[in-house]
Design a protein around this motif. Structure first.
Motif, PDB file in Angstrom:
ATOM      1  N   PRO A 336      -7.779   5.774  -2.101  1.00 36.69           N
ATOM      2  CA  PRO A 336      -7.400   7.064  -2.701  1.00 36.69           C
ATOM      3  C   PRO A 336      -7.986   8.277  -1.989  1.00 36.69           C
ATOM      4  CG  PRO A 336      -8.096   5.494  -4.386  1.00 36.69           C
ATOM      5  CD  PRO A 336      -8.453   4.905  -3.072  1.00 36.69           C
ATOM      6  N   ARG A 337      -9.064   8.095  -1.232  1.00 37.69           N
ATOM      7  CA  ARG A 337      -9.710   9.213  -0.549  1.00 37.69           C
ATOM      8  C   ARG A 337      -9.046   9.564   0.784  1.00 37.69           C
ATOM      9  NH1 ARG A 337     -16.193   7.784  -1.170  1.00 37.69           N
ATOM     10  NH2 ARG A 337     -16.132   7.060  -3.336  1.00 37.69           N
ATOM     11  N   VAL A 338      -8.351   8.596   1.369  1.00 34.56           N
ATOM     12  CA  VAL A 338      -7.887   8.818   2.746  1.00 34.56           C
ATOM     13  C   VAL A 338      -6.377   8.689   2.935  1.00 34.56           C
ATOM     14  CG1 VAL A 338     -10.099   8.076   3.701  1.00 34.56           C
ATOM     15  CG2 VAL A 338      -8.290   6.378   3.371  1.00 34.56           C
ATOM     16  N   LEU A 339      -5.695   7.970   2.057  1.00 35.92           N
ATOM     17  CA  LEU A 339      -4.274   7.697   2.279  1.00 35.92           C
ATOM     18  C   LEU A 339      -3.401   8.884   1.893  1.00 35.92           C
ATOM     19  CD1 LEU A 339      -3.910   4.034   0.968  1.00 35.92           C
ATOM     20  CD2 LEU A 339      -3.771   4.798   3.344  1.00 35.92           C
ATOM     21  N   PRO A 340      -2.267   9.063   2.576  1.00 39.14           N
ATOM     22  CA  PRO A 340      -1.305  10.090   2.157  1.00 39.14           C
ATOM     23  C   PRO A 340      -0.677   9.719   0.814  1.00 39.14           C
ATOM     24  CG  PRO A 340      -0.394   8.748   3.937  1.00 39.14           C
ATOM     25  CD  PRO A 340      -1.838   8.353   3.798  1.00 39.14           C
ATOM     26  N   LEU A 341      -0.100  10.715   0.134  1.00 45.52           N
ATOM     27  CA  LEU A 341       0.421  10.516  -1.221  1.00 45.52           C
ATOM     28  C   LEU A 341       1.472   9.418  -1.289  1.00 45.52           C
ATOM     29  CD1 LEU A 341       0.439  11.458  -4.150  1.00 45.52           C
ATOM     30  CD2 LEU A 341       2.150  13.175  -3.523  1.00 45.52           C
ATOM     31  N   SER A 342       2.348   9.346  -0.286  1.00 39.61           N
ATOM     32  CA  SER A 342       3.420   8.347  -0.316  1.00 39.61           C
ATOM     33  C   SER A 342       2.856   6.929  -0.356  1.00 39.61           C
ATOM     34  CB  SER A 342       4.328   8.508   0.912  1.00 39.61           C
ATOM     35  OG  SER A 342       3.584   8.380   2.114  1.00 39.61           O
ATOM     36  N   GLN A 343       1.814   6.675   0.424  1.00 41.30           N
ATOM     37  CA  GLN A 343       1.202   5.356   0.434  1.00 41.30           C
ATOM     38  C   GLN A 343       0.461   5.072  -0.869  1.00 41.30           C
ATOM     39  OE1 GLN A 343       1.114   2.675   2.620  1.00 41.30           O
ATOM     40  NE2 GLN A 343       2.858   3.731   3.544  1.00 41.30           N
ATOM     41  N   LEU A 344      -0.146   6.099  -1.453  1.00 42.67           N
ATOM     42  CA  LEU A 344      -0.849   5.912  -2.720  1.00 42.67           C
ATOM     43  C   LEU A 344       0.113   5.548  -3.848  1.00 42.67           C
ATOM     44  CD1 LEU A 344      -3.535   8.763  -2.747  1.00 42.67           C
ATOM     45  CD2 LEU A 344      -3.928   6.300  -2.645  1.00 42.67           C
ATOM     46  N   VAL A 345       1.245   6.240  -3.882  1.00 42.02           N
ATOM     47  CA  VAL A 345       2.257   5.949  -4.909  1.00 42.02           C
ATOM     48  C   VAL A 345       2.752   4.514  -4.772  1.00 42.02           C
ATOM     49  CG1 VAL A 345       4.570   6.522  -5.719  1.00 42.02           C
ATOM     50  CG2 VAL A 345       2.956   8.357  -5.175  1.00 42.02           C
ATOM     51  N   TYR A 346       3.008   4.110  -3.548  1.00 39.19           N
ATOM     52  CA  TYR A 346       3.482   2.751  -3.276  1.00 39.19           C
ATOM     53  C   TYR A 346       2.438   1.720  -3.697  1.00 39.19           C
ATOM     54  CZ  TYR A 346       5.412  -1.167  -0.555  1.00 39.19           C
ATOM     55  OH  TYR A 346       5.921  -2.375  -0.159  1.00 39.19           O
ATOM     56  N   PHE A 347       1.179   2.016  -3.413  1.00 39.93           N
ATOM     57  CA  PHE A 347       0.094   1.096  -3.758  1.00 39.93           C
ATOM     58  C   PHE A 347      -0.069   0.992  -5.280  1.00 39.93           C
ATOM     59  CE2 PHE A 347      -4.552   0.574  -4.574  1.00 39.93           C
ATOM     60  CZ  PHE A 347      -4.642  -0.753  -4.164  1.00 39.93           C
ATOM     61  N   VAL A 348      -0.064   2.128  -5.970  1.00 34.95           N
ATOM     62  CA  VAL A 348      -0.205   2.129  -7.434  1.00 34.95           C
ATOM     63  C   VAL A 348       0.958   1.380  -8.084  1.00 34.95           C
ATOM     64  CG1 VAL A 348      -0.208   3.591  -9.486  1.00 34.95           C
ATOM     65  CG2 VAL A 348      -1.581   4.240  -7.502  1.00 34.95           C
ATOM     66  N   TYR A 349       2.148   1.583  -7.554  1.00 33.60           N
ATOM     67  CA  TYR A 349       3.326   0.874  -8.084  1.00 33.60           C
ATOM     68  C   TYR A 349       3.156  -0.639  -7.943  1.00 33.60           C
ATOM     69  CZ  TYR A 349       8.076  -1.000  -8.251  1.00 33.60           C
ATOM     70  OH  TYR A 349       9.179  -1.745  -8.553  1.00 33.60           O
ATOM     71  N   SER A 350       2.677  -1.091  -6.790  1.00 30.39           N
ATOM     72  CA  SER A 350       2.501  -2.533  -6.578  1.00 30.39           C
ATOM     73  C   SER A 350       1.429  -3.105  -7.511  1.00 30.39           C
ATOM     74  CB  SER A 350       2.140  -2.809  -5.124  1.00 30.39           C
ATOM     75  OG  SER A 350       0.821  -2.377  -4.829  1.00 30.39           O
ATOM     76  N   VAL A 351       0.385  -2.319  -7.798  1.00 29.83           N
ATOM     77  CA  VAL A 351      -0.656  -2.767  -8.722  1.00 29.83           C
ATOM     78  C   VAL A 351      -0.088  -2.899 -10.133  1.00 29.83           C
ATOM     79  CG1 VAL A 351      -2.839  -2.131  -9.827  1.00 29.83           C
ATOM     80  CG2 VAL A 351      -2.564  -1.826  -7.364  1.00 29.83           C
ATOM     81  N   MET A 352       0.741  -1.927 -10.551  1.00 32.80           N
ATOM     82  CA  MET A 352       1.358  -1.987 -11.880  1.00 32.80           C
ATOM     83  C   MET A 352       2.257  -3.204 -12.014  1.00 32.80           C
ATOM     84  SD  MET A 352       2.256   2.054 -12.429  1.00 32.80           S
ATOM     85  CE  MET A 352       3.162   1.714 -13.938  1.00 32.80           C
ATOM     86  N   VAL A 353       3.037  -3.476 -10.961  1.00 31.73           N
ATOM     87  CA  VAL A 353       3.918  -4.646 -10.976  1.00 31.73           C
ATOM     88  C   VAL A 353       3.094  -5.923 -11.069  1.00 31.73           C
ATOM     89  CG1 VAL A 353       5.575  -5.989  -9.618  1.00 31.73           C
ATOM     90  CG2 VAL A 353       5.776  -3.493  -9.738  1.00 31.73           C
TER      91      VAL A 353
END
Length: 478
Positions: A336-353
């Motif tokens: 969360p400290r270094v990634l761009p927003l697009s990658q963060l959204v993708y990562f959070v979505y995969s965690v929710m799934v």
């Protein structure tokens, strides 16, 4: 033409606004009075008072920000120790030393030979002095101190020369050496050698393994951030092989004889913003995670005695798994400290799934190439590099500096990340504005990260340890 900073533009705008307001006030003071003009003058006087109040508040806010904001943490420069060519540790020399010592069974000799050929080490790594002396097969305290002095003095002399920093200006000395802690301390050795000032603060880190190079830089950064004064920290990163050679037959301990080699690095860190144009890099983020609460992680690399009383460091079969698992935990915090927003959204979505499917769908690993241009991965060994590459989805091109550094210098422990950085610079790959992720693992089990931003293009430096061999790299390492 020199580009103006936002603060300088604000200051200029404020002065222009203030001058214009004062000019209006002067004109209105001498304007003939009529009913309309009197009304207008009252409005303008109110406007002037309000504007001056706002300007004063803005100026005070600016001054508060300027004098309370954290100073940038700058890497002025660093240097890596390159031992004398006569200390090169070829396979032939290593085998001669092992056989000459007559301390190992034939099975242990065959095991070490097999590990050496699979390790990824080349024929130009460096060993401590006692291995080259035919009249002794074990190291003395004198040999260990000599190893420390040669590496530290060479690296410190070089970094002081490159930065042109007077030793009398050094406020902190941080020395990290995982398995050698003499008395007086290694930091006292530096104070004595360079005649540092009496109020210099010294720190010695030991027992922290290969992550301590990253950890010592993080410590220097925290010390400098907490200071309101401009200060300088000298960080020295070394390890001792001389007193840690294993002379038993425990296979998990024999591995260290095959992969660890001599090396040392030194760096000057400062919070002086006026030095920015001379600095190599700025520290953007740092992160340390400790996973010692897990017993397997705690014992993955462990110093102990074998059944015959020989002391060594045992590298268990869990080490590679532990490195992968704890790296995954580490990047969950760093991402969360270094990634761009697009990658963060993708990562959070995969965690929710993953949560909704009760673990049937695993969270994806973010694409860290969107956050960094260069990856400096601690080369604990060939298997560790491959595991990090799998976890972070890094191809051979991105792990190239790690593999080549292992081949050229072996595992120099905590200092090896700077040998890798020197590889990038000797190849002229680092450009101004590039982001560099430096990551290392250590006993305990610890993971440490440093995120740097390059402040200038890499250029040729006469003391780069790769200068005489860079033309041969990269090469294919089996």
């Amino acid at each position: 033409m020199k580009q103006l900073t936002y603060i300088q533009l604000f200051q200029i705008s404020f002065l222009v606004f203030l001058s214009f307001t004062l000019l209006l006030h002067t004109i209105l003071s001498y304007t003939p009075t009529t009913h309309l003009l009197n009304h207008l003058r009252r409005l303008l006087h109110s406007h002037i008072r309000f504007s001056l109040s706002c300007a004063l508040c803005a100026l005070l806010s600016l001054l508060y920000y300027r004098y309370t904001r954290p100073h940038p943490i700058l890497l002025l420069n660093y240097a890596c120790y390159k031992p004398d060519p006569r200390r090169k540790c070829t396979f032939q020399l290593s085998e001669h030393f092992v056989c000459r010592s007559a301390r190992f069974t034939q099975k242990s000799v065959d095991f070490m030979r097999n590990i050496y050929f699979k390790s990824g080490l080349g024929e130009e790594t460096y060993a401590p002095s006692f291995i080259f002396q035919d009249d002794q097969d074990t190291a003395t305290l004198k040999c260990a101190v000599q190893e420390a002095q040669e590496g530290m003095f060479s690296a410190v002399d070089s970094v002081l020369s490159k930065t042109q920093i007077d030793p009398g200006r050094i406020d902190y000395v941080i020395v990290t050496c995982g398995s050698f802690s003499p008395s007086p301390s290694l930091s006292s050795l530096i104070v004595n050698r360079y005649k540092l000032k009496p109020d210099v603060k010294t720190y010695n880190l030991s027992g922290m393994g290969c992550s301590s190079g990253v950890i010592s830089i993080d410590m220097a950064a925290n010390v400098l951030r907490s200071s309101t004064k401009v200060q300088y920290a000298l960080v020295i990163i070394t390890e001792s092989i001389s007193l840690n050679w294993y002379f038993g037959d425990n296979r998990s301990m024999l591995v260290t004889n095959c992969i660890f080699r001599v090396g040392c690095a030194a760096a000057i860190i400062t919070n002086d913003p006026s030095r920015r144009r001379f600095a190599k890099m700025e520290l953007v983020h740092s992160l340390r995670t400790h996973h010692g609460s897990d017993d397997r992680a705690y014992r993955a690399a462990f110093q102990e005695e074998d059944d015959k009383g020989n002391t060594g460091v045992s590298l268990t079969k869990d080490l590679i798994r532990v490195a992968g698992v704890n790296l995954s935990e580490h990047i969950k915090i760093l991402a969360p400290r270094v990634l761009p927003l697009s990658q963060l959204v993708y990562f959070v979505y995969s965690v929710m799934v993953s949560v909704l499917t009760r673990g049937e769908s695993k969270p994806v690993v973010p694409d860290f190439t969107t956050a960094f241009e260069h990856f400096v991965v601690h080369t604990g060994g060939k298997a560790v590099i491959e595991q990090v590459g799998r976890v972070l989805r890094l191809g051979d091109e991105l792990t190239e500096p790690a593999r080549m550094s292992l081949h050229r210098f072996g595992n120099t422990s905590s200092s090896l990340v700077f040998y890798e950085l020197a590889y990038f610079e000797c190849k002229r790959r680092v450009k101004r504005g590039d982001r560099v992720w430096m990551i290392a693992f250590g006993t305990g089990f610890k993971v440490g990260s440093l995120v740097w931003r390059s402040l200038r293009d890499s250029c040729h430096e006469g003391d780069n340890p790769w200068n005489d061999s860079i033309h041969r790299y990269p090469l294919k390492v089996c």
